[in-house]
Enzyme design. Structure first.
Site, PDB file in Angstrom:
ATOM      1  N   GLU A 120      -2.512   0.905  13.393  1.00  0.00           N
ATOM      2  CA  GLU A 120      -2.926   1.073  12.957  1.00  0.00           C
ATOM      3  C   GLU A 120      -4.333   1.367  13.669  1.00  0.00           C
ATOM      4  O   GLU A 120      -5.664   1.610  13.561  1.00  0.00           O
ATOM      5  CB  GLU A 120      -3.095   0.044  11.693  1.00  0.00           C
ATOM      6  CG  GLU A 120      -4.361   0.064  10.442  1.00  0.00           C
ATOM      7  CD  GLU A 120      -3.585   0.021   9.482  1.00  0.00           C
ATOM      8  OE1 GLU A 120      -4.880   0.562   8.346  1.00  0.00           O
ATOM      9  OE2 GLU A 120      -3.699  -1.578   9.601  1.00  0.00           O
ATOM     10  N   GLU A 167       0.528  -1.259   0.024  1.00  0.00           N
ATOM     11  CA  GLU A 167       0.089  -0.484  -0.047  1.00  0.00           C
ATOM     12  C   GLU A 167       1.015   1.643   0.080  1.00  0.00           C
ATOM     13  O   GLU A 167       0.710   2.007  -1.218  1.00  0.00           O
ATOM     14  CB  GLU A 167      -0.830  -0.031   0.958  1.00  0.00           C
ATOM     15  CG  GLU A 167      -1.853   1.047   1.047  1.00  0.00           C
ATOM     16  CD  GLU A 167      -3.534   1.066   2.270  1.00  0.00           C
ATOM     17  OE1 GLU A 167      -3.614   1.519   2.378  1.00  0.00           O
ATOM     18  OE2 GLU A 167      -3.094  -0.334   2.690  1.00  0.00           O
TER      19      GLU A 167
END
Length: 864
Positions: free
Chosen positions: A744, A467
């Site tokens: 996260e 990502e």
């Protein structure tokens, strides 16, 4: 005391070499001055081309003041000094000099063309081998200056006469390449010698044509070629200039890099090195010609921020043996970078380095990396000692599994043979925090390490998996913290330029910038609250923290277009209550595979941000002197606030979404205007926190706001209870679990020690670390009270059993600092106010006090 002025700063550059501004703004700090001294004028001395001009300006300003001289031309070199005058009419001595140099400002300055291998490059092959390119040239005697201007389609590292040029890496970085491709300027005067010289470059795919995007990704997003563009300019004592540019006269060969990718790591075969290839006299037998590619020179731009560099090295703290017999290095810190090895062994032996952030069941755990291979392979040439580090990749890791190492790899051997090198954009640090609670200090360090690892040329969301893109919502919420910890002014203003380019014609702001293809969730691009609002809120943050009206001017049209889009989407109701929204992303109550399923109504979030952005655009217009726009957006904001209150706020101050994020938004965005309902909302928020056992119940949207909503609403004790909670989910739960960065998810590592089952589980994200800004402003008590810290508010709010705290910040005017301690029932505070600013001392139980520059100590009664 003598007035002493520090060397001036040029725009936001740490090193003003090859700058792109024709009229660069100037800033300076006054290092010392007599008590009560105030600047009322300044003088700029410009030395250019052997002539010196002096420009006096009646003004107290010293941050980003206008360039007083003629505009710069390409290659201009100007030495700048600053003198200042106080009210007594006495001028200071001129400052130490700063020398700036303009880059190539005209498209016609470029004669070089991108060049690359003529070998067939299969556009879809996973094994497209990178190239190296070279050329020899003659230099005359009497050289006074040599500059290399360089960039690439892909990534490059240049060499001159066998030595590396510069210390940057991953250059030219990641921009919207079709419209903006950065070039870097290098002073190579000391590397060029009379006679024969050689110049060359390594090439890599990078973001330009390498694999990008999750779930397999895409290739060749910006082009299929891999090309170097270099222009070496030699200036001689007689004023003549010679240019050696990339063209068809260069040659190329296959690199010993067999494969390289941002996600996948690098494979290198030292047996295939071309020893001495960047030195003069190299035998080019077997080398090929090159192919010239096209590049519009009008799209070449100079950087506004420092490049990515190695800023630190770490040695392994432990060598572990996994159940499988694997050898695993623990570097003790989740970091972003690469591993450098020093190794001896037989030719053909291959050392493999596999990286991971965490371990599970005694082995490195790579599932969170998804499709990122994140491995490096080095095949030995068989020399006595070989040293190697990958060039065109980076990894997010704490642990490295080493396979194929010749000989025993015990702790003593590993300490000298494998070094983790930390890479990120080389920003200047500006913020420090300390307290009497070691866990709180570790949390602050986790936030800082997470920021470093995710500021790799662009503000990314994560540095380890398939990502690593510039999510707009993440930097929107983290912008204030980023601006506290480091000088991000140049980096983020440059990224905002790319955002405006990627913004759709209707005003839609993409989810991430630069834009790359993605799966169905993110395609087509749709407007989303909190993410798209980066167009308004991040420029305003940069203005508040750095005093930069230029970023408001540059981004005003982008910000306005975003708010105009929201007005159309909401319609006459002024409620943005339709369409796809992420809401309070990663609320800890959301299922692992549905992180948008939060407790707070996603359309409440959307309308709240609509109001905030409309009001922010009005403030931007006010600063820029755009009265008509200010009136329009003020009126629009008032309509949205009224609609929000009618739809989402009950008469008793409770909200239709009885959730922490809803109250935090209503309070911090000033959407609950009635004082009684505000007090009730703040009390309800505090009750919700207590009912949750002081554990976090907010996601990306609520987390940056909830602590401020509590402390400003009269519930500072509850804010501390929330901050210092150690059960999951909480900030200190991560610390208790051994985290060295911010995760996260609140529970990326579950209480039982296993990794969260969600496919989106990173151990290095900065968004939830946005609380660090509150720690500086409220716990330590150092906050801007006017743009650029022209006025500083020292307002510590001790609590939570802390007995001391401190913060330092390098403001645009110089260092501001506060230290407080509680002793014998009193709060002892010392503050430092830089010259050019004023400060407000705001302590509980006493009247506010205004003070000027200097060091001030106060003691007030205090009880916890």
């Amino acid at each position: 005391m003598t007035v002493i002025v520090d060397a001036p700063r040029i725009e936001h550059h740490r090193e003003p070499l090859g700058i792109g501004e024709r009229m660069p703004r100037l800033s300076w700090t006054v290092a010392s001055a007599p008590s009560g001294w105030r600047q009322d004028a300044y003088r700029v001395e410009l030395e250019r081309g052997g002539a010196t001009t002096s420009h006096e300006v009646q003004s107290p300003e010293q941050v980003l003041v206008d360039w007083p001289g003629d505009p710069l031309s390409s290659r201009d070199i100007v030495t700048v000094r600053i003198a200042v005058r106080g009210a007594d009419g006495a001028w200071s001595e001129a400052s130490a000099p700063t020398t700036l140099e303009a880059g190539l400002l005209e498209p016609s300055d470029w004669v070089a063309r991108p060049i690359g291998s003529i070998r067939n490059e299969n556009a879809h092959s996973d094994q497209r081998r990178p190239s190296i390119v070279r050329r020899e040239f003659e230099a005359q005697g009497g050289l006074v200056r040599a500059r290399l201007y360089a960039t690439a389609h892909g990534l490059y590292e240049a060499e001159l006469n066998g030595e590396r040029v510069g210390d940057d890496t991953l250059s030219p970085g990641w921009t919207v390449y079709g419209q903006r491709l950065r070039y870097y300027t290098y002073d190579v005067t000391d590397s060029v010698r009379p006679g024969t010289n050689a110049i060359g470059a390594w090439l890599g795919d990078g973001w330009y044509r390498g694999r990008l995007g999750w779930r397999g990704g895409f290739r060749n997003l910006y082009g299929a070629d891999q090309s170097f563009l270099g222009q070496l300019e030699l200036t001689y004592a007689d004023g003549s200039r010679e240019i050696i540019g990339t063209d068809h006269s260069w040659t190329s060969a296959a690199s010993p890099i067999l494969h390289s990718g941002i996600y996948d790591g690098e494979d290198y075969d030292a047996r295939e090195e071309h020893r001495g290839w960047s030195s003069p006299g190299f035998d080019e037998a077997g080398w090929e010609g090159v192919q010239e590619r096209h590049r519009d020179p009008a799209t070449l731009v100079s950087p506004t921020a420092p490049p990515v560099r190695c800023t630190e090295e770490l040695r392994p703290v432990e060598v572990l043996t996994g159940p499988s017999g694997s050898r695993i290095l623990d570097f003790g810190q989740n970091l972003v970078g690469r591993v450098r090895i020093r190794v001896s062994g037989p030719a053909g032996a291959t050392v493999t380095l596999r990286t991971a952030e965490v371990m599970q069941d005694g082995e490195i755990y790579t599932r969170p990396l998804r499709d990122a291979r994140s491995a490096d392979n080095y095949t030995l040439a068989g020399r006595d000692v070989e040293e190697w580090e990958p060039r065109f990749t980076f990894h997010g890791f704490r642990y490295v599994e080493v396979a194929g190492w010749p000989g025993d790899l015990d702790a003593d051997a590993a300490a000298g043979a494998l070094i983790a090198r930390v890479y990120h954009t080389d920003l200047e640090r500006t913020g420090w925090f300390d307290s009497s609670d070691p866990a709180l200090n570790r949390l602050h360090e986790n936030v800082r390490w997470g920021m470093r690892g995710n500021f790799v040329d662009i503000p990314t969301d994560c540095p380890q998996r398939d990502e690593r893109v510039g999510w707009t919502g993440d930097i929107q919420v983290f912008g204030p913290t980023a601006s506290t910890l480091y000088d991000v002014s140049g980096m983020l203003s440059g990224w905002l330029h790319d955002l405006a380019i990627e913004q759709l014609p209707d005003g839609t702001v993409p989810w991430y910038v630069p834009v790359i293809p993605a799966d169905r969730m993110w395609t087509p691009i749709r407007p989303g609250a909190a993410w798209g609002d980066v167009a308004t809120l991040l420029p305003w943050t940069l203005y508040e923290r750095f005093g930069d009206t230029g970023v408001l001017r540059a981004q005003f049209d982008s910000a306005r277009r975003w708010v105009d889009l929201l007005a159309r989407l909401a319609g006459p109701s002024r409620l943005w209550n339709t369409g796809f929204q992420l809401g309070d992303w990663l609320d800890p109550a959301a299922p692992p595979q549905d992180p948008a399923d939060a407790r707070t109504d996603r359309y409440l979030v959307a309308t709240a941000y609509f109001a905030k952005s409309a009001r922010t655009v009005a403030r931007m217009a006010e600063v820029l002197g755009l009265d008509e726009e200010r009136v329009h957006y003020d009126a629009l904001a008032a309509e949205v606030v009224a609609a929000f209150a009618a739809e989402y706020v009950n008469a008793d101050g409770t909200m239709t979404s009885d959730a922490q994020t809803a109250y935090a938004l209503g309070l911090r965005f000033d959407l609950i205007t009635d004082p009684h309902r505000r007090d009730a909302a703040a009390s309800r928020l505090a009750q919700l926190v207590r009912d949750a056992g002081n554990r976090i119940a907010t996601g990306f949207v609520g987390t940056p706001l909830v602590s401020d909503a509590l402390s400003a609403g009269g519930h500072i004790d509850t804010a501390y209870d929330l901050l210092l909670e150690r059960e999951c989910p909480s900030w200190l739960y991560q610390v208790e679990q051994g985290a060295t960065t911010v995760w996260e998810r609140w529970d990326s590592l579950m209480p039982d020690g296993t990794v969260n089952p969600g496919t989106m589980t990173s151990f290095n994200h900065y968004a939830l670390g946005a609380v660090a800004d509150w720690m500086h402003r409220v716990v330590a008590g150092l906050a801007p009270d006017a743009p650029g810290y022209r006025r500083i508010r020292f307002a510590p709010r001790p609590g939570g059993g802390l007995t001391s705290a401190s913060a330092r910040h390098l403001t645009p005017y110089g260092e501001a600092a506060i230290t407080w301690r509680i002793e014998d029932g009193a709060l002892h505070v010392e503050v430092t106010v830089p010259v050019g600013t004023e400060a407000v001392l705001d302590f509980v139980g006493v009247d506010e006090e205004s003070v000027g520059p200097g060091i001030h100590s106060r003691t007030v009664r205090f009880s916890q």
